[in-house]
Design a protein around this motif. Structure first.
Motif, mmCIF file in Angstrom:
data_model
loop_
_atom_site.group_PDB
_atom_site.id
_atom_site.type_symbol
_atom_site.label_atom_id
_atom_site.label_comp_id
_atom_site.label_asym_id
_atom_site.label_seq_id
_atom_site.Cartn_x
_atom_site.Cartn_y
_atom_site.Cartn_z
ATOM 1 N N THR A 149 60.382 10.822 6.484
ATOM 2 C CA THR A 149 59.378 9.848 6.043
ATOM 3 C C THR A 149 57.987 10.465 6.080
ATOM 4 O O THR A 149 57.207 10.342 5.122
ATOM 5 N N PHE A 150 57.682 11.154 7.167
ATOM 6 C CA PHE A 150 56.373 11.800 7.292
ATOM 7 C C PHE A 150 56.197 12.876 6.223
ATOM 8 O O PHE A 150 55.145 12.973 5.582
ATOM 9 N N ILE A 151 57.225 13.694 6.024
ATOM 10 C CA ILE A 151 57.151 14.751 5.012
ATOM 11 C C ILE A 151 56.928 14.149 3.627
ATOM 12 O O ILE A 151 56.101 14.637 2.845
ATOM 13 N N GLY A 152 57.662 13.083 3.329
ATOM 14 C CA GLY A 152 57.536 12.444 2.025
ATOM 15 C C GLY A 152 56.149 11.872 1.772
ATOM 16 O O GLY A 152 55.667 11.865 0.636
ATOM 17 N N LEU A 153 55.499 11.394 2.825
ATOM 18 C CA LEU A 153 54.150 10.848 2.682
ATOM 19 C C LEU A 153 53.087 11.933 2.738
ATOM 20 O O LEU A 153 52.064 11.860 2.050
ATOM 21 N N HIS A 154 53.315 12.960 3.560
ATOM 22 C CA HIS A 154 52.297 13.988 3.765
ATOM 23 C C HIS A 154 52.247 14.989 2.622
ATOM 24 O O HIS A 154 51.186 15.566 2.356
ATOM 25 N N LEU A 155 53.365 15.229 1.947
ATOM 26 C CA LEU A 155 53.377 16.213 0.865
ATOM 27 C C LEU A 155 52.400 15.855 -0.250
ATOM 28 O O LEU A 155 51.551 16.693 -0.626
ATOM 29 N N PRO A 156 52.460 14.638 -0.821
ATOM 30 C CA PRO A 156 51.460 14.319 -1.851
ATOM 31 C C PRO A 156 50.036 14.319 -1.303
ATOM 32 O O PRO A 156 49.087 14.671 -2.014
ATOM 33 N N LEU A 157 49.877 13.940 -0.038
ATOM 34 C CA LEU A 157 48.552 13.990 0.584
ATOM 35 C C LEU A 157 48.036 15.430 0.613
ATOM 36 O O LEU A 157 46.876 15.695 0.281
ATOM 37 N N SER A 158 48.898 16.372 0.981
ATOM 38 C CA SER A 158 48.510 17.781 1.024
ATOM 39 C C SER A 158 48.116 18.290 -0.352
ATOM 40 O O SER A 158 47.149 19.051 -0.494
ATOM 41 N N LEU A 159 48.858 17.871 -1.384
ATOM 42 C CA LEU A 159 48.543 18.322 -2.738
ATOM 43 C C LEU A 159 47.205 17.764 -3.212
ATOM 44 O O LEU A 159 46.455 18.448 -3.916
ATOM 45 N N MET A 160 46.893 16.547 -2.820
ATOM 46 C CA MET A 160 45.604 15.966 -3.197
ATOM 47 C C MET A 160 44.433 16.705 -2.563
ATOM 48 O O MET A 160 43.334 16.749 -3.120
ATOM 49 N N PHE A 161 44.679 17.299 -1.395
ATOM 50 C CA PHE A 161 43.598 17.983 -0.681
ATOM 51 C C PHE A 161 43.716 19.504 -0.765
ATOM 52 O O PHE A 161 42.924 20.203 -0.132
ATOM 53 N N TRP A 162 44.673 20.006 -1.533
ATOM 54 C CA TRP A 162 44.894 21.462 -1.605
ATOM 55 C C TRP A 162 43.649 22.181 -2.141
ATOM 56 O O TRP A 162 43.166 23.151 -1.548
ATOM 57 N N HIS A 163 43.129 21.712 -3.273
ATOM 58 C CA HIS A 163 41.947 22.317 -3.880
ATOM 59 C C HIS A 163 40.679 21.501 -3.624
ATOM 60 O O HIS A 163 39.587 21.953 -3.974
ATOM 61 N N ALA A 164 40.828 20.309 -3.079
ATOM 62 C CA ALA A 164 39.700 19.373 -2.999
ATOM 63 C C ALA A 164 38.475 19.940 -2.272
ATOM 64 O O ALA A 164 37.353 19.779 -2.765
#
Length: 263
Positions: A149-164
């Protein structure tokens, strides 16, 4: 600023460039990474607000490591203060970077909170260092459900902040707009990022197997335990060094940044 499409093999090039650049300035880049880890660790120790505060500072600290990599590609020796680049660039950029950090902290705490509801906090306590792993805990269905559950929620979060952080600092984009462009860039270059992730996973596996084999050959199996942590820290430093190249090659800049030879 325009998004750039790169072939899948570029993911392996990013890993290679991260390692090559790190080896050009190993003392500076390793030292900055350990400073980064120390700042995050000390901040999390602050009672009550430590974890959200650390997560708020994470984008700014990541930008500092990217700025250090950028200097290393120019043949410069990154100094310690470069880690705080985002916090020393004037009130406007400071507000934008702290806003970005607050958004990341909110997303992280939400993901962690949802995982807490799944298994009563077993995964959260282990992830945050509040408990020791046990075979019973790791094998429990509740723990595994909370982890995924954490991985599923954190992965898109990480992508949003990858280049941010880079987009906020070097392109003056508002935080929400930088998050949008970040995740779009990651999806547009999906295969390159997939190769990037797989290449780093393979590198870690090879490092662990090499240390284990070396310990067996030398008749010292304990070598794996002694050398594993520093080896993983060096690889983590190289990983953070490689992040700059994922940003550099994902966006067409009006003023091109210096780029080392990929060969």
């Amino acid at each position: 600023m325009k998004l750039k499409l790169v072939p899948a093999r570029t993911g392996a090039v990013w890993v290679k460039l991260g390692m090559q650049t790190f080896l050009k300035q190993p003392l500076a880049l390793a030292g900055l990474f350990f400073m980064f880890m120390a700042v995050m660790s000390v901040t999390t120790m602050v009672p009550v607000v430590g974890l959200p505060l650390a997560m708020t500072l994470l984008p700014a600290a990541t930008l500092g490591l990217m700025a250090a990599t950028r200097e290393a590609t120019q043949g410069k020796f990154p100094m310690p203060l470069i880690l705080f680049t985002a916090l020393r660039a004037g009130p406007a950029k400071l507000r934008a970077m702290l806003t970005l950090g607050a958004l990341y902290a909110g997303g992280f705490m939400l993901a962690m909170g949802v995982s807490y509801l799944v298994d009563g906090g077993g995964f959260a306590r282990l992830y945050l260092g509040g408990s020791a792993p046990t075979a019973e805990l790791l094998q429990s269905p509740g723990f595994q459900s909370a982890m995924w559950t954490f991985i599923g929620l954190h992965l898109p979060l990480s992508l949003m902040f990858w280049h941010a952080p880079a987009l906020v600092f070097w392109h003056d984009l508002p935080p929400l707009k930088s998050m949008f462009f970040s995740i779009v860039a990651c999806f547009r270059n999906f295969w390159a990022f997939t190769v990037f992730g797989l290449a780093w996973m393979a590198t870690i596996v090879v490092a662990v197997l090499t240390l284990g084999t070396l310990g067996s050959v030398l008749g010292n199996p304990a070598m794996l335990g002694v050398m594993l942590f520093p080896a993983l820290m060096l690889l983590a430093s190289m990983f953070f060094t490689s992040l700059y190249f994922t940003y550099r090659d994902s966006f067409e800049l009006e003023t091109p940044l210096p780029a080392p030879d990929a060969a």
